[in-house]
Design a protein around this motif. Structure first.
Motif, PDB file in Angstrom:
ATOM      1  N   LEU A  80       0.833  -1.209   0.000  1.00 32.29           N
ATOM      2  CA  LEU A  80       0.000   0.000   0.000  1.00 32.29           C
ATOM      3  C   LEU A  80       0.866   1.258   0.000  1.00 32.29           C
ATOM      4  CD1 LEU A  80      -2.864   1.223   0.153  1.00 32.29           C
ATOM      5  CD2 LEU A  80      -2.675   1.148   2.642  1.00 32.29           C
ATOM      6  N   THR A  84       0.560   3.940  -3.005  1.00 33.34           N
ATOM      7  CA  THR A  84       0.070   5.298  -2.725  1.00 33.34           C
ATOM      8  C   THR A  84       1.150   6.327  -3.036  1.00 33.34           C
ATOM      9  OG1 THR A  84      -1.260   4.328  -0.964  1.00 33.34           O
ATOM     10  CG2 THR A  84      -1.094   6.722  -0.979  1.00 33.34           C
ATOM     11  N   ILE A 155      -6.431   5.505   4.451  1.00 32.71           N
ATOM     12  CA  ILE A 155      -6.597   4.284   3.644  1.00 32.71           C
ATOM     13  C   ILE A 155      -6.202   3.100   4.526  1.00 32.71           C
ATOM     14  CG2 ILE A 155      -6.035   3.068   1.519  1.00 32.71           C
ATOM     15  CD1 ILE A 155      -5.128   5.681   0.283  1.00 32.71           C
ATOM     16  N   HIS A 236      -7.988  -1.185  -8.313  1.00 27.33           N
ATOM     17  CA  HIS A 236      -7.685  -0.620  -6.990  1.00 27.33           C
ATOM     18  C   HIS A 236      -6.726   0.566  -7.075  1.00 27.33           C
ATOM     19  CE1 HIS A 236      -9.706  -4.274  -5.675  1.00 27.33           C
ATOM     20  NE2 HIS A 236     -10.018  -3.544  -4.610  1.00 27.33           N
ATOM     21  N   ILE A 240      -7.722   4.090  -5.483  1.00 31.45           N
ATOM     22  CA  ILE A 240      -6.880   4.844  -4.543  1.00 31.45           C
ATOM     23  C   ILE A 240      -6.644   6.251  -5.094  1.00 31.45           C
ATOM     24  CG2 ILE A 240      -4.559   4.999  -3.512  1.00 31.45           C
ATOM     25  CD1 ILE A 240      -4.539   1.880  -3.459  1.00 31.45           C
TER      26      ILE A 240
END
Ligand code: A3P
Length: 328
Positions: A80, A84, A155, A236, A240
């Protein structure tokens, strides 16, 4: 000026003393790797993180543009972070010059508790380029107030409990920090896991805290599952990007930007980078230990059917009525 410094020092010292005093009043338990956990607000926290967590609760000032990545350990934090960071900085660094090629994702997106507040009460966070991206394993209910109250985005990524448990167990074996400590056997650790005794546990409470926050305010908290990302990473990445306010333009999509980010952040790519094959995070944790197998369902190789049944039953009971389910 000197006087002011003295006053600041003594108030910081007093704060430390108060925390030390509080720590002594709380229940403690040996963790899986023999290091102590302390029970604070019904959450098991590593003792070594108690001060950084409480200090960040008190001093961290979230800004509206901040992005906070929250996870239970071994649920996809590293992935993640890479995703990100790449999405938010795609106009700053080209994919071929991404800092991810030379830095571990945990260096680029620091933890509040392991890094930023580890040794400091008031770290300098003003000069970090916006949007600032931070991470934490803190459960929702003990996040610094400013994270909950500001416009910043959260998140959360979680993972099915069986794979998270197996991943954590191996991570602990890889990073035996106290040389003489004898790590507990899998059976014993599993029993503790079922009782909720693990860093940042109980597992189920951690997820429910963020799940309920997401249901209450989906614009504020994005709730992701590791298994879903494994199944369809492109959608995804788009999700995001939209959530943090950096949606992909049609042109970027046509140029294959989403696929490039997906490849850059993939398990195979990150695992094989020199920086992640060697080097350490916070001095003692091997960078390589953040990249083990990266699969869904590896638990079948380590847990008995009876163990799995116990966790499945526990999960059903804990999540009853919440709408939260897992593919295991
Ligand atoms: P396994 O131990 O099951 O392999 P965290 O980042 O929260 O510490 O979680 C680590 C887990 O995520 C490990 O799982 C690791 O292999 C996996 N992982 C790390 N980077 C990944 C990536 N880019 N894609 C998919 N899984 C990844």
């Amino acid at each position: 000026m000197e006087k002011k410094k003295d006053v600041n020092c003594s108030s910081a010292d007093a704060e430390k003393d108060d925390l030390q005093e509080l720590l002594h009043t709380l229940e403690q338990h040996k963790s899986w790797d023999s290091r102590p956990l302390v029970r604070y607000e019904r959450i098991w926290l590593p003792v070594m993180l108690f001060r950084p967590i409480l200090t960040s609760q008190k001093h961290f000032k979230a800004e509206g543009t901040d992005i906070i990545l929250t996870t239970m350990p071994k649920s996809g934090t590293t992935w993640l972070k890479a995703l990100t960071f790449s999405i938010a900085n795609r106009n700053v660094f080209s994919i071929h010059q991404s800092p991810l090629l030379s830095y571990n994702p945990h260096t680029l997106v620091p933890f509040l508790e392991y890094t930023i507040y580890r040794d400091q009460d008031n770290p300098e966070l003003e000069n970090i380029p916006r949007p600032r991206i931070f991470s934490t394993h803190m459960p929702f209910k003990i996040l610094p107030d400013s994270i909950r109250e500001s416009e910043c985005r959260i998140i959360y990524i979680c993972r099915n409990p069986l794979d998270q448990f197996v991943s954590h167990y191996h991570f602990m074996l890889q990073n035996k920090i106290e040389k003489d400590a004898i790590p507990l056997e899998l059976d014993e650790v599993f029993d503790m896991f079922c009782q909720g005794i693990q860093p940042f546990g109980p597992f189920w409470d951690h997820m429910l805290g963020y799940w309920n926050a997401h249901l209450k305010n989906p614009q504020k908290v994005l709730f992701l599952k590791y298994e879903d990302l494994k199944q369809d990473i492109s959608s995804h990445i788009k999700k995001i990007a939209e959530f943090i306010g950096f949606p992909f333009s049609a042109e970027e999509e046509n140029q294959g930007m989403i696929e490039q980010i997906s490849r850059l952040c993939s398990f195979e790519n990150l695992k094989n980078l020199e920086v992640n094959k060697s080097g350490y995070f916070i001095g003692s944790i091997k960078n390589s230990s953040f990249f083990r197998k990266g699969e869904v369902g590896d638990w079948v190789n380590h847990l008995t059917p009876a163990m799995a049944e116990r966790v499945k039953n526990l999960t059903e009971t804990k999540f009853q009525g919440s709408g939260l389910v897992f593919k295991m």
